[in-house]
Design a protein around this motif. Structure first.
Motif, PDB file in Angstrom:
ATOM      1  N   VAL A 101      -7.898  -2.931   0.642  1.00  0.00           N
ATOM      2  CA  VAL A 101      -8.914  -3.761   1.292  1.00  0.00           C
ATOM      3  C   VAL A 101      -9.951  -4.182   0.265  1.00  0.00           C
ATOM      4  O   VAL A 101     -10.407  -3.361  -0.531  1.00  0.00           O
ATOM      5  CB  VAL A 101      -9.596  -3.004   2.449  1.00  0.00           C
ATOM      6  CG1 VAL A 101     -10.802  -3.784   2.979  1.00  0.00           C
ATOM      7  CG2 VAL A 101      -8.608  -2.736   3.576  1.00  0.00           C
TER       8      VAL A 101
ATOM      9  N   ARG B  57      -1.063  -5.229   1.068  1.00  0.00           N
ATOM     10  CA  ARG B  57      -0.308  -4.013   0.776  1.00  0.00           C
ATOM     11  C   ARG B  57       0.300  -4.081  -0.621  1.00  0.00           C
ATOM     12  O   ARG B  57       0.705  -5.150  -1.086  1.00  0.00           O
ATOM     13  CB  ARG B  57       0.809  -3.818   1.806  1.00  0.00           C
ATOM     14  CG  ARG B  57       0.297  -3.472   3.194  1.00  0.00           C
ATOM     15  CD  ARG B  57       1.458  -3.378   4.174  1.00  0.00           C
ATOM     16  NE  ARG B  57       0.986  -3.084   5.521  1.00  0.00           N
ATOM     17  CZ  ARG B  57       0.856  -1.864   6.021  1.00  0.00           C
ATOM     18  NH1 ARG B  57       1.160  -0.805   5.261  1.00  0.00           N
ATOM     19  NH2 ARG B  57       0.432  -1.660   7.247  1.00  0.00           N
TER      20      ARG B  57
ATOM     21  N   GLU C 253      -5.690   1.240   8.285  1.00  0.00           N
ATOM     22  CA  GLU C 253      -6.375   0.019   7.851  1.00  0.00           C
ATOM     23  C   GLU C 253      -7.846   0.056   8.253  1.00  0.00           C
ATOM     24  O   GLU C 253      -8.729  -0.280   7.452  1.00  0.00           O
ATOM     25  CB  GLU C 253      -5.679  -1.193   8.465  1.00  0.00           C
ATOM     26  CG  GLU C 253      -6.168  -2.538   7.970  1.00  0.00           C
ATOM     27  CD  GLU C 253      -5.390  -3.678   8.593  1.00  0.00           C
ATOM     28  OE1 GLU C 253      -6.025  -4.546   9.219  1.00  0.00           O
ATOM     29  OE2 GLU C 253      -4.150  -3.706   8.463  1.00  0.00           O
TER      30      GLU C 253
ATOM     31  N   HIS D 278      -2.468   0.504  11.702  1.00  0.00           N
ATOM     32  CA  HIS D 278      -3.735  -0.124  12.072  1.00  0.00           C
ATOM     33  C   HIS D 278      -4.898   0.861  11.999  1.00  0.00           C
ATOM     34  O   HIS D 278      -6.022   0.488  11.654  1.00  0.00           O
ATOM     35  CB  HIS D 278      -3.628  -0.742  13.466  1.00  0.00           C
ATOM     36  CG  HIS D 278      -2.783  -1.973  13.497  1.00  0.00           C
ATOM     37  ND1 HIS D 278      -2.124  -2.417  14.631  1.00  0.00           N
ATOM     38  CD2 HIS D 278      -2.491  -2.873  12.517  1.00  0.00           C
ATOM     39  CE1 HIS D 278      -1.463  -3.530  14.352  1.00  0.00           C
ATOM     40  NE2 HIS D 278      -1.669  -3.821  13.088  1.00  0.00           N
TER      41      HIS D 278
ATOM     42  N   VAL E  22      -7.011  -8.010   3.233  1.00  0.00           N
ATOM     43  CA  VAL E  22      -6.294  -6.776   3.579  1.00  0.00           C
ATOM     44  C   VAL E  22      -4.830  -7.001   3.228  1.00  0.00           C
ATOM     45  O   VAL E  22      -4.156  -7.835   3.830  1.00  0.00           O
ATOM     46  CB  VAL E  22      -6.434  -6.427   5.079  1.00  0.00           C
ATOM     47  CG1 VAL E  22      -5.716  -5.116   5.378  1.00  0.00           C
ATOM     48  CG2 VAL E  22      -7.890  -6.347   5.496  1.00  0.00           C
TER      49      VAL E  22
ATOM     50  N   ILE F  63      -2.133   0.428   1.751  1.00  0.00           N
ATOM     51  CA  ILE F  63      -3.051  -0.614   2.203  1.00  0.00           C
ATOM     52  C   ILE F  63      -4.196  -0.748   1.204  1.00  0.00           C
ATOM     53  O   ILE F  63      -4.767   0.257   0.749  1.00  0.00           O
ATOM     54  CB  ILE F  63      -3.597  -0.282   3.602  1.00  0.00           C
ATOM     55  CG1 ILE F  63      -2.450  -0.248   4.619  1.00  0.00           C
ATOM     56  CG2 ILE F  63      -4.659  -1.291   4.036  1.00  0.00           C
ATOM     57  CD1 ILE F  63      -2.816   0.381   5.937  1.00  0.00           C
TER      58      ILE F  63
ATOM     59  N   GLY G  55      -9.782  -6.958  11.207  1.00  0.00           N
ATOM     60  CA  GLY G  55      -8.577  -6.266  10.786  1.00  0.00           C
ATOM     61  C   GLY G  55      -7.361  -7.061  11.218  1.00  0.00           C
ATOM     62  O   GLY G  55      -7.444  -7.966  12.055  1.00  0.00           O
TER      63      GLY G  55
END
Length: 314
Positions: free
Chosen positions: A43, A35, A70, A67, A33, A41, A10
């Protein structure tokens, strides 16, 4: 079984994840990862993880909400990609200080975060020096709470004279943690009795133990504002301590904490890379970072091999 390990990083813990992967002699899994324009977010796992043992390394440090979100999305992406088992490796578990209700009409946010991680699809959690051990019970999935003590003990023994060491707990609540480290290095224990009038501020009241002529080592799990450490160091030196160092697992170091510690009487603050150190931390004259990558790497390898993790700390 180690051949089936996939380490996914991450954004909060990429350097640490890279070091863990290097320890295990495995490449990091390719994961994007990013935006969208509205800061949502997104992924994407860019390699096959079907049937694999996936370890997602992500501390929920500042900015904690970003975080955490995420991490949840990465877990969901791995689950929907048919990973065999998903382990959330969370070196620093944010919201851990909200582990109980301290007054009426307040949440237990640590439990909520545990629920979110479980519902996202994690099969196991691995973390380090939880602020409160009972948080392990907040999860309905296996949870390994590792300890940074072996890393710190090794560093202390390499750099300090054992003849005059004194381990100090900065408050009564941390006595168990400090005693465990004191036992490992065969040093006596002292306690700082303090009173906190408001969040982020503390007043040292008394030193329990004879610290005169000793090299004192303050031990704790989190350093945030740095006020407790600075006040404790001044109180210990006023009682005749030779010098004062601190070994703290998680260097949150919010606000003006770094400058506060840099200008303090602390000889040295040693933290781990459970939280990625900022540029200010790297430049501070008396703050040093030790890595926990080999510890986490060994724990991950043992988990993948279905061998004992607790024997790491025996």
């Amino acid at each position: 079984m180690k051949s089936s390990i996939k380490i996914v990083a991450g954004n909060a813990s990429r350097p640490l994840a890279e070091a863990i992967a290097a320890y295990l002699e495995k490449p990091l899994a390719v994961c994007s990862v990013r935006r969208f324009a509205d800061m949502e977010i997104f992924v994407e796992l860019q390699e096959n993880v079907r049937g694999e043992d996936v370890y997602i390394v992500q501390s929920t440090s500042f900015p904690a909400n970003d975080h955490l979100m995420e991490l949840l999305i990465m877990i969901d992406a791995a689950r929907r990609s048919s990973a065999r088992r998903i382990t959330a490796v969370i070196p620093y578990f944010g919201y851990a200080r909200q582990d109980r209700r301290t007054s009426g009409r307040t949440p237990i946010s640590a439990k909520l975060v545990a629920n979110l991680i479980t519902e996202a699809g994690a099969d196991r959690v691995m973390t380090l020096d939880l602020h409160a051990g009972q948080i392990q019970g907040f999860f309905d999935i296996p949870t390994d709470n590792l300890f940074a003590a072996p890393v710190m003990v090794r560093d202390i023994k390499e750099r300090m004279d054992p003849a005059d060491m004194m381990v100090v707990s900065p408050d009564v609540g941390g006595v168990v943690r400090a005693r465990a480290l004191a036992k490992r290095i065969d040093a006596p224990l002292a306690i700082v009795d303090k009173r906190r009038d408001r969040p982020g501020e503390s007043e040292v009241m008394n030193i329990i133990g004879e610290v005169e002529g000793r090299s004192c080592i303050l031990v704790d799990d989190i350093v945030d504002s740095g006020g407790t450490l600075v006040n404790a160091a001044e109180a210990l030196l006023a009682k005749g301590a030779k010098d004062v160092s601190a070994y703290i697992t998680h260097g949150v170091l919010s606000g003006g904490a770094v400058s506060r510690i840099a200008s303090s009487k602390l000889k040295e603050l040693v933290i781990t890379d459970s939280i990625q150190p900022t540029a200010a931390v790297k430049l501070a004259r008396n703050i040093r970072v030790v890595t926990i990558a080999p510890l986490l790497g060994e724990a991950i390898g043992r988990t993948a091999d279905e061998s004992s993790v607790s024997s790491l700390f025996a």
